[in-house]
Design an enzyme around this catalytic site. Structure first.
Site, PDB file in Angstrom:
ATOM      1  N   SER A  19       0.835  -1.200   0.000  1.00 29.16           N
ATOM      2  CA  SER A  19       0.000   0.000   0.000  1.00 29.16           C
ATOM      3  C   SER A  19       0.876   1.259   0.000  1.00 29.16           C
ATOM      4  O   SER A  19       1.708   1.446  -0.892  1.00 29.16           O
ATOM      5  CB  SER A  19      -0.951  -0.048   1.199  1.00 29.16           C
ATOM      6  OG  SER A  19      -2.020   0.843   1.052  1.00 29.16           O
TER       7      SER A  19
ATOM      8  N   HIS B 117      -8.062  -5.580  -0.472  1.00 28.83           N
ATOM      9  CA  HIS B 117      -6.815  -4.941  -0.045  1.00 28.83           C
ATOM     10  C   HIS B 117      -6.280  -5.577   1.237  1.00 28.83           C
ATOM     11  O   HIS B 117      -6.995  -5.725   2.217  1.00 28.83           O
ATOM     12  CB  HIS B 117      -7.092  -3.450   0.184  1.00 28.83           C
ATOM     13  CG  HIS B 117      -5.876  -2.611   0.386  1.00 28.83           C
ATOM     14  ND1 HIS B 117      -4.919  -2.421  -0.589  1.00 28.83           N
ATOM     15  CD2 HIS B 117      -5.451  -1.893   1.467  1.00 28.83           C
ATOM     16  CE1 HIS B 117      -3.965  -1.621  -0.131  1.00 28.83           C
ATOM     17  NE2 HIS B 117      -4.266  -1.292   1.111  1.00 28.83           N
TER      18      HIS B 117
ATOM     19  N   ASP C 161      -9.553  -4.951  -4.533  1.00 30.09           N
ATOM     20  CA  ASP C 161      -8.833  -3.866  -3.880  1.00 30.09           C
ATOM     21  C   ASP C 161      -9.264  -2.522  -4.471  1.00 30.09           C
ATOM     22  O   ASP C 161      -9.324  -2.367  -5.696  1.00 30.09           O
ATOM     23  CB  ASP C 161      -7.325  -4.079  -4.101  1.00 30.09           C
ATOM     24  CG  ASP C 161      -6.451  -3.084  -3.361  1.00 30.09           C
ATOM     25  OD1 ASP C 161      -6.989  -2.205  -2.662  1.00 30.09           O
ATOM     26  OD2 ASP C 161      -5.215  -3.205  -3.485  1.00 30.09           O
TER      27      ASP C 161
END
Length: 303
Positions: free
Chosen positions: A165, A277, A245
């Site tokens: 991320s 995610h 995601d």
């Protein structure tokens, strides 16, 4: 309810991870848990925490795989956790468990960075901390750095960097810096980006709010230009995407931009269907989570 109390609860901006109130208060929507370092008697993986800098405060959790030969050298992974630049920690149970499993599977030394978080450390502070962590790791190239595990067992001809991320975003920033300024004594083999965050979606506004001196939606940290991507000196890049995601689209755009940029290395994309995610952190026993760790580990061992 008094007028002052009403005013203090008046929302100025609300984003995915935080709410800012007009009286200057901020509320982070997620809490951060921390767990101490530990050793796993089953795998032989050890971990400990080290200080990189006291001002600003930057630290790391280092993971050492099972060492049989005292002269054994293993690859080095510099890992940067995600969390929207405002929550999570290298010391959280989620990342501690993930790194313990990854180090056991890959047989590498991992340095997991604990960087400053917004609002105490406004952006670009996290990026600055990440660069400081990289320089600290590189200070062990000649075997005389402050950390014995790195001095004794780090093979700097097999150096990898990555994260998830926002941490993947910071990894790319560092890779561009290495391309521009070099990293003497270190052979940068590969970069691993798990569910990476880049510009092109609603979270851009949150990132710019946390980064008062940003350069807008075309800021090179948020939206790396082709000339920056072409500077990458790592020999290969591995990208993990998750079908559900919210960052899947911008990750795909980054992947396409990287391939078109003139980057001379290999780009590999692994997609997991039906998951969201950071699924691998929240459900590490899932077959796709196990598959992710195994693929990550094999990438670290293919030089």
């Amino acid at each position: 309810m008094g007028s002052n109390e009403v005013a203090s609860n008046e929302v100025d901006r609300k984003f995915r991870f935080l709410t800012a109130y007009k009286d200057g208060r901020v509320e982070i929507h997620y809490s951060t848990q921390k767990t101490p370092p530990s050793n796993d008697p089953n795998t032989g993986v050890q971990s400990k925490d080290v200080t990189i800098s006291t001002e600003p405060p930057v630290s790391a959790r280092i993971y050492l795989p099972k060492i049989i030969d005292p002269n054994q050298k293993v690859p080095v992974l510099y890992y940067i956790h995600g969390g929207g630049f405002c929550f999570e920690s290298a010391f959280s149970p989620l990342f501690h468990s993930h790194l313990m499993a990854l180090v056991a599977e890959a047989n590498v030394i991992a340095v997991s960075l604990e960087y400053g978080l917004w609002p105490e450390r406004p952006l670009p502070g996290s990026y600055v901390d990440a660069w400081a962590g990289l320089q600290w790791i590189a200070s062990h190239v000649k075997g005389n750095g402050p950390e014995p595990w790195l001095n004794d067992h780090a093979d700097f001809s097999r150096f990898f960097m990555g994260g998830d991320s926002g941490g993947a975003n910071m990894s790319n920033f560092l890779a561009v810096q290495i391309g521009s300024y070099g990293l003497p004594g270190v052979r940068f083999i590969g970069m691993i980006m798990v569910h990476p965050f880049f510009g092109g979606m609603e979270d851009d506004e949150m990132w710019m709010f946390m980064y008062p001196t940003n350069c807008g939606k075309q800021d090179p940290k948020l939206k790396p230009p082709p000339e920056d991507l072409a500077k990458l000196t790592c020999e290969k890049v591995l990208l993990f995407f998750a079908e559900k995601d919210h960052l899947r689209e911008v990750g795909g755009i980054f992947s396409d931009d990287l391939k078109k940029s003139g980057y001379k290395g290999a780009v590999e994309v692994v997609e997991h269907d039906g998951v969201a995610h950071e699924f691998h952190l929240f459900d590490p026993a899932h077959d796709k989570s196990i598959s992710l760790v195994k693929k990550f580990a094999s990438f670290l061992n293919e030089v």
